[in-house]
Design an enzyme around this catalytic site. Sequence first.
Site: not given
Length: 109
Positions: A82, A29, A88-89, A95, A97
């Site tokens: 998310n 990330d 929070g996307q 994807h 995390h």
Amino acid sequence: MDCIFCKIANKEIPTNLIYEDENVAAFNDLNPQAPVHFLVIPKKHYASLSEIDSKEAFGNIFSAIPKITAKLGIKEYRTVVNTGADAGQTVFHIHVHVMAGRKFNWPAG
């Protein structure tokens, strides 16, 4: 399509992949929230979890995670997905995390 994660998956943007197979790719990330923080993405575009159309697509993502964490020597980790801007996307390509290397609190916040 102007999706940054599709471009990473298609190798249009150079990225140091930490894992790749025929269905998924994983990379660190850019804004890590833990000492270890990487993303696992499907190579096929799905804007969010709400668009995943098969158990296989979902399974491909989550079956890669233990392979990656084993390779990195990680035994305990948090996974987060998310779905939607209010959740929070920020990149609308699904994807997961994967974060490790510190203690996490609950609720997540």
